[in-house]
Motif scaffolding. Structure first.
Motif, PDB file in Angstrom:
ATOM      1  N   VAL A 291      93.314 105.619 104.782  1.00 26.43           N
ATOM      2  CA  VAL A 291      94.109 106.343 105.775  1.00 26.43           C
ATOM      3  C   VAL A 291      94.956 105.366 106.591  1.00 26.43           C
ATOM      4  O   VAL A 291      96.166 105.568 106.778  1.00 26.43           O
TER       5      VAL A 291
ATOM      6  N   CYS B 121      97.805 104.032 104.423  1.00 20.93           N
ATOM      7  CA  CYS B 121      98.848 105.043 104.200  1.00 20.93           C
ATOM      8  C   CYS B 121      99.671 105.264 105.461  1.00 20.93           C
ATOM      9  O   CYS B 121     100.897 105.406 105.408  1.00 20.93           O
ATOM     10  N   GLU B 122      99.014 105.299 106.609  1.00 20.36           N
ATOM     11  CA  GLU B 122      99.728 105.489 107.872  1.00 20.36           C
ATOM     12  C   GLU B 122     100.651 104.310 108.176  1.00 20.36           C
ATOM     13  O   GLU B 122     101.707 104.480 108.777  1.00 20.36           O
TER      14      GLU B 122
ATOM     15  N   GLN C 271     103.812 104.978 106.252  1.00 22.41           N
ATOM     16  CA  GLN C 271     104.495 106.245 106.490  1.00 22.41           C
ATOM     17  C   GLN C 271     105.584 106.113 107.546  1.00 22.41           C
ATOM     18  O   GLN C 271     105.371 105.485 108.583  1.00 22.41           O
TER      19      GLN C 271
ATOM     20  N   GLN D 260      95.493 112.539 113.345  1.00 20.61           N
ATOM     21  CA  GLN D 260      95.027 111.233 112.920  1.00 20.61           C
ATOM     22  C   GLN D 260      93.898 110.767 113.824  1.00 20.61           C
ATOM     23  O   GLN D 260      92.925 110.178 113.370  1.00 20.61           O
TER      24      GLN D 260
ATOM     25  N   LYS E 272      94.865 112.118 102.608  1.00 24.54           N
ATOM     26  CA  LYS E 272      95.459 110.786 102.515  1.00 24.54           C
ATOM     27  C   LYS E 272      94.962 110.046 101.276  1.00 24.54           C
ATOM     28  O   LYS E 272      95.696 109.236 100.687  1.00 24.54           O
TER      29      LYS E 272
ATOM     30  N   GLU F 154      97.139 111.255  98.581  1.00 23.87           N
ATOM     31  CA  GLU F 154      98.448 110.611  98.722  1.00 23.87           C
ATOM     32  C   GLU F 154      98.411 109.203  98.130  1.00 23.87           C
ATOM     33  O   GLU F 154      99.313 108.792  97.386  1.00 23.87           O
TER      34      GLU F 154
END
Length: 233
Positions: free
Chosen positions: A55, A58-59, A62, A73, A204, A207
């Motif tokens: 997570v 990925c954040e 992003q 989140q 996530k 993703e």
């Protein structure tokens, strides 16, 4: 016990890498426990930490998201607040349960997702029918950034037809949105239901898996956890 991937681990690095390899193959916690010989409780604890690291990664990639996503989140990292509310991923979900709705968009050849806590089922149904309800959402740009929106309660993808006036670019984006939802739908069906706090972790993870589908996921995870080790404390 020294383990460069998991600080404070009671497992050897070799055993942890075995667990990580099984995770990369998308096995369930029960399957991983049975194969590795490690308890289901320990496996669940490790998988949760791996997913939280995914997570964060990925954040970090992003593009800037709307403020509403930040609250989700934050909640994703707070798994012990009150009672979890079960969210079924099937069509007969009770209407009294607020559905999990998330948007999908593509940028720089990667697919990104964002939970939309302030977007209702009626809003996305109206938008999909071509009605303008953007003023009720609060920000027109909030919805326009998405090429698709998923109502997880109804297990349904809505194409919004946003972005890309070029036919070929639009087709590529549509293919990625459909491809991502196909992978996500298949993976989430295994759980037969998610609670609202863990939905973000699994979203996530999907993703991450989709964006690295053309690479060896185990190698990608090894590199990620070598750079950003897990910590049991």
């Amino acid at each position: 016990m020294k383990n460069k991937f998991l600080k404070g681990a009671h497992l050897s690095e070799r055993k942890f890498k075995e667990i990580l390899k099984l995770f990369s193959e998308d096995l369930t916690a029960t399957q991983i426990a049975n194969i590795s010989g490690v308890s289901r409780v320990t496996i669940n604890s490790y998988l949760k930490k791996i997913r939280l690291q995914i997570v964060k990664y990925c954040e970090s990639l992003q593009p800037e998201t709307a403020s509403g996503a930040a609250s989700w989140q934050h909640r994703a990292n707070s798994h012990h607040q009150g009672h979890d509310t079960a969210v079924a991923v099937k069509t007969d979900v009770e209407r009294i349960i607020k559905p999990v709705i998330f948007g999908i968009f593509k940028q720089d050849n990667k697919v990104f997702t964002e939970i939309l806590p302030d977007v209702s089922r009626s809003m996305i149904q109206a938008i999909a029918r071509g009605r303008s309800v953007l003023e009720t959402v609060g920000s027109a740009e909030r919805i326009r950034r998405f090429s698709g929106v998923v109502d997880l309660g109804q297990y349904r993808l809505y194409h919004l037809g946003n972005h890309h006036h070029e036919v070929e670019a639009g087709k590529t984006t549509l293919d990625d949105v459909d491809g991502f939802w196909g992978l996500t739908k298949h993976r989430l069906a295994k759980f037969k239901g998610l609670n609202r706090n863990t939905a973000y972790l699994h979203l996530k993870e999907c993703e991450f898996r989709y964006n690295y589908r053309h690479e060896e996921l185990y190698a990608v995870l090894l590199n990620l956890l070598k750079t950003f080790p897990l910590n049991l404390s």
